[in-house]
Design an enzyme around this catalytic site. Structure first.
Site, mmCIF file in Angstrom:
data_model
loop_
_atom_site.group_PDB
_atom_site.id
_atom_site.type_symbol
_atom_site.label_atom_id
_atom_site.label_comp_id
_atom_site.label_asym_id
_atom_site.label_seq_id
_atom_site.Cartn_x
_atom_site.Cartn_y
_atom_site.Cartn_z
ATOM 1 C CG ASN A 9 -1.754 1.223 1.371
ATOM 2 O OD1 ASN A 9 -1.807 2.049 0.456
ATOM 3 N ND2 ASN A 9 -2.423 1.372 2.507
ATOM 4 C CD1 TRP A 10 3.722 1.170 -2.754
ATOM 5 C CD2 TRP A 10 3.662 2.265 -4.713
ATOM 6 N NE1 TRP A 10 4.523 0.488 -3.644
ATOM 7 C CE2 TRP A 10 4.503 1.139 -4.847
ATOM 8 C CE3 TRP A 10 3.464 3.091 -5.812
ATOM 9 C CZ2 TRP A 10 5.149 0.831 -6.053
ATOM 10 C CZ3 TRP A 10 4.107 2.795 -7.002
ATOM 11 C CH2 TRP A 10 4.948 1.676 -7.117
ATOM 12 C CE LYS A 11 -0.300 3.304 4.761
ATOM 13 N NZ LYS A 11 -0.164 3.412 6.195
ATOM 14 C CG HIS A 95 -5.915 1.972 5.553
ATOM 15 N ND1 HIS A 95 -5.424 2.902 6.442
ATOM 16 C CD2 HIS A 95 -4.910 1.110 5.305
ATOM 17 C CE1 HIS A 95 -4.157 2.601 6.714
ATOM 18 N NE2 HIS A 95 -3.827 1.523 6.034
ATOM 19 C CD GLU A 97 -2.930 5.621 6.903
ATOM 20 O OE1 GLU A 97 -2.893 5.562 5.673
ATOM 21 O OE2 GLU A 97 -2.012 5.213 7.634
ATOM 22 C CD GLU A 180 -3.323 -2.149 7.640
ATOM 23 O OE1 GLU A 180 -2.393 -2.502 6.920
ATOM 24 O OE2 GLU A 180 -3.758 -0.986 7.666
ATOM 25 N N GLY A 186 2.691 2.584 10.806
ATOM 26 C CA GLY A 186 3.650 3.674 10.599
ATOM 27 C C GLY A 186 4.409 4.065 11.853
ATOM 28 C CB SER A 226 5.502 -1.513 11.928
ATOM 29 O OG SER A 226 5.084 -0.185 12.189
ATOM 30 N N GLY A 247 2.898 -1.041 4.289
ATOM 31 C CA GLY A 247 2.905 0.373 3.942
ATOM 32 C C GLY A 247 4.313 0.849 3.627
ATOM 33 N N GLY A 248 4.957 1.500 4.599
ATOM 34 C CA GLY A 248 6.256 2.136 4.392
ATOM 35 C C GLY A 248 7.282 1.254 3.697
#
Ligand code: 13P
Length: 267
Positions: A9-11, A95, A97, A180, A186, A226, A247-248
């Site tokens: 997930n590149w956001k 999500h 977010e 999640e 993150g 993470s 993610g990251g």
């Protein structure tokens, strides 16, 4: 036997040129791992290009969000039909977010909700995606405060029950659910592998109660929060964890390749 699934997930990261460079840098390694299902969810602006680059590989593309109508006067929105048109196989829904209760600008004086996704709109999005044969990746998870208050199971049960309301169990074979925990996203504060496994097992039990045991045994339950090359192996070794929503670490081609390799060695 469930095939492991790793989703990047590149956001809200990467220009078109950066997206192309990232995909090209990881393509050979990731595509070689045919025993793992892989998807990349770039921002909308790069979806079509990334899909084109991946056309002859087993790596699929997914969207990070969707609106539930096919077309109409909905400024700024993208429909499931549009995602299907460009070959999207997956779409993230719910999500933390984008859920309304967290969708606040991060300045103390602001109460401006910027996404306001609710349990009801999550359900509408899932139905609309299934209609277009796009696999939803439904995110669930508790906040730090909810965990401290011993509400983890109740929060997740409610999220699942409202997201899946009225969905035919036969359509759920194409689902993935991602656990999640919000406090792990993150932050570098990964959920302990045994605890992540326990909650993923709980999610499978709730899905079994809401649908049937066969669906629950087949559905893939991912862990997200993470996930890094250094902890992926231990997470993916857990019997209830069928892959990761990353993610990251998915932004870096080398890290993402190593995470996919870890899923392969635990396939
Ligand atoms: P991080 O891997 O950066 O913690 O993000 C997880 C996530 O939110 C994936 O959807």
């Amino acid at each position: 036997m469930r095939t492991k699934l790793v989703v990047g997930n590149w956001k809200m990261h990467k220009t078109l040129a950066e997206a192309v460079a990232t995909v090209e840098a990881s393509l050979r390694w990731v595509d070689a791992r045919r025993d793992v299902d892989v998807a990349i969810c770039p921002p909308f602006t790069a979806l079509s290009k990334v899909r084109e680059l991946l056309r002859h590989t087993h790596i699929q593309v997914g969207a990070q969000d969707v609106f539930w109508k096919d077309s109409g006067a909905f400024t700024g929105q993208v429909s499931p039909a549009m995602l299907s048109d460009i070959g999207c196989a997956y779409c993230i829904v719910g999500h933390s977010e984008t859920r309304g209760r967290f969708g606040k600008l991060e300045v103390a004086e602001s109460s401006l909700g910027y996404f306001a996704e609710s349990d009801h709109t999550i359900n509408l999005k899932i139905r609309a995606l299934l209609f277009q044969s796009i696999n939803p990746i439904l995110c669930v998870g508790e906040t730090e405060a909810e965990r401290q208050a011993g509400q983890t199971e109740a929060v997740i049960r409610n999220q699942l029950a409202s997201a899946l309301e009225g969905i035919d169990p036969s359509e759920m074979y194409f689902f993935a659910v991602a656990y999640e925990p919000v406090w792990a996203i993150g932050t570098g504060n990964t959920c302990d592998a045994a605890e992540a496994n326990r909650v993923c097992g709980f999610i499978r039990q709730v899905i079994s109660d809401l649908t049937d045991a066969d669906v629950a045994q087949n559905i893939r339950i991912l862990y997200g929060g993470s996930v890094k090359p250094d902890n992926a192996d231990e997470l993916f070794r857990q019997p209830e964890i069928d892959g990761g929503l990353v993610g990251g670490a998915s932004l870096d081609p080398h890290s993402f390749s190593r995470i996919v390799m870890a899923a392969g060695s635990n396939a």
